[in-house]
Design an enzyme around this catalytic site. Structure first.
Site, PDB file in Angstrom:
ATOM      1  N   CYS A 134      32.531  25.565 -41.095  1.00  0.00           N
ATOM      2  CA  CYS A 134      32.885  25.124 -42.600  1.00  0.00           C
ATOM      3  C   CYS A 134      31.576  25.119 -43.315  1.00  0.00           C
ATOM      4  O   CYS A 134      30.693  24.460 -43.094  1.00  0.00           O
ATOM      5  CB  CYS A 134      33.456  23.804 -42.453  1.00  0.00           C
ATOM      6  SG  CYS A 134      33.647  22.998 -44.132  1.00  0.00           S
ATOM      7  N   CYS A 137      31.243  22.113 -45.364  1.00  0.00           N
ATOM      8  CA  CYS A 137      30.592  20.987 -44.798  1.00  0.00           C
ATOM      9  C   CYS A 137      28.984  21.163 -44.327  1.00  0.00           C
ATOM     10  O   CYS A 137      28.424  20.133 -44.524  1.00  0.00           O
ATOM     11  CB  CYS A 137      31.527  21.003 -43.423  1.00  0.00           C
ATOM     12  SG  CYS A 137      33.184  20.930 -43.645  1.00  0.00           S
ATOM     13  N   ASP A 138      28.421  22.401 -43.907  1.00  0.00           N
ATOM     14  CA  ASP A 138      27.537  22.441 -43.302  1.00  0.00           C
ATOM     15  C   ASP A 138      26.290  23.212 -43.918  1.00  0.00           C
ATOM     16  O   ASP A 138      25.279  23.478 -43.510  1.00  0.00           O
ATOM     17  CB  ASP A 138      27.633  22.805 -41.787  1.00  0.00           C
ATOM     18  CG  ASP A 138      28.324  22.007 -40.995  1.00  0.00           C
ATOM     19  OD1 ASP A 138      28.543  20.733 -41.225  1.00  0.00           O
ATOM     20  OD2 ASP A 138      29.084  22.489 -39.991  1.00  0.00           O
TER      21      ASP A 138
END
Length: 309
Positions: A134, A137-138
């Site tokens: 993701c 997300c990251d």
């Protein structure tokens, strides 16, 4: 006499915990069936940087536990058990578990979806240590660094565009010589001066002990192996919704996701789907939590006999 709950929530991720929290606050007797992995995918995330209210970020497992305790605080009952089958087409729904069954007037499905993995030997060991699924997300962990995205569809294209705004260099690794992504994604990809395409390549191996340091790429035409030094790898080859128990009962799309709109209502009365397992344009912690709140509202209205437009 066997208890009949107002709401049974199948799944203990952010969507399930939030649904339970809002249900019990509305006065509904509520059971969360967590499965054998409390917190779902959230609990496996090493650091969450994009959930509002945590300006320094928060460990995914800790965030999941806080959500769980919030639901418990208001009276949600939590059961660590796995659903083995469901009957959802009756007024009182039935969820079969080991050694018994759970009866409820409404069911909120929050079983999530799992990222499709490459299946390489070191993938699990390096997950969260250079291997991610993701970019939203990251991606911030790789600001100014070099990363690769593997995949050829819209998801891979979207991941690459997110990363191109943060990273020094982004490689797209695809086993074919063209991407399957729609034109709306292809034009921005081609215009980005820090995105390069590695056509007819597949990932044969991951390098690194404590962290990912590079990839071994196989040319699908010649079989030749070449190294690629990267700081991160983003796997975007699809997701697998956890909807096997729903198959044949609820309407699913071609990819297996539950067909449920922004009301979270499914094709069966009194059954709702939240989070990553339902059809939706963005699968994030915050959108799963929002789904949970919406599902609780419509579950309450369903139980009160109100007409839902």
């Amino acid at each position: 006499m066997e208890q009949i709950y107002d709401a049974a929530v199948v799944g203990g991720g952010p969507g399930g915990y939030t649904a339970a929290l809002y249900c019990v606050r509305a006065g509904l007797s509520t059971l969360i069936l967590e499965g054998m992995a409390p917190g779902g995918q959230l609990a496996t995330t090493s650091q969450v940087e994009n959930y509002p209210g945590f300006d320094q970020g928060i460990d995914g497992f800790e965030l999941a536990q806080r959500m769980r305790r919030g639901a418990e605080r208001f009276g949600a009952e939590i059961r660590l058990d796995q659903a083995g089958g469901m009957e959802l087409n009756k007024t009182v729904k039935c969820i079969r578990v080991e050694g018994g069954q759970i009866m409820a007037r409404t069911v909120i499905l929050a079983a999530g979806a799992a990222p499709r993995e490459l299946g390489l030997p070191a993938e699990q060991r390096l997950r969260g240590r250079g291997v991610s699924y993701c970019a939203t997300c990251d991606g911030s962990f790789y600001k100014g660094k070099t990363v690769a995205v593997v995949g050829g569809g819209n998801s891979a294209a979207e991941e690459a565009l997110v990363l191109a705004k943060l990273c020094k260099k982004v490689y797209i690794v695809h086993r074919r010589e063209t991407m399957r992504a729609t034109k709306s994604y292809l034009s921005p990809l081609e215009r980005a001066d820090n995105i390069s395409f590695l056509w007819n390549r597949e990932i044969a191996g991951l390098q690194g002990e404590d962290r990912l340091t590079g990839l071994r790429l196989r040319d699908v035409q010649t079989g030749g192996i070449s190294p690629l030094t990267v700081d991160g790898l983003f796997v975007a080859i699809g997701r697998i919704p956890n909807t096997e128990l729903c198959r044949g009962m609820l309407d699913l799309d071609e990819a297996g996701y539950v067909l449920a709109d922004e009301t979270t209502r499914t094709s069966l009365p009194g059954v709702f789907a939240v989070g990553d397992m339902r059809t939706k344009p963005l699968r994030q912690i915050i959108t799963a939590a929002a789904d949970g709140a919406v599902a609780a509202k419509f579950a309450e209205e369903y139980l009160s006999g109100k007409t839902i437009s």
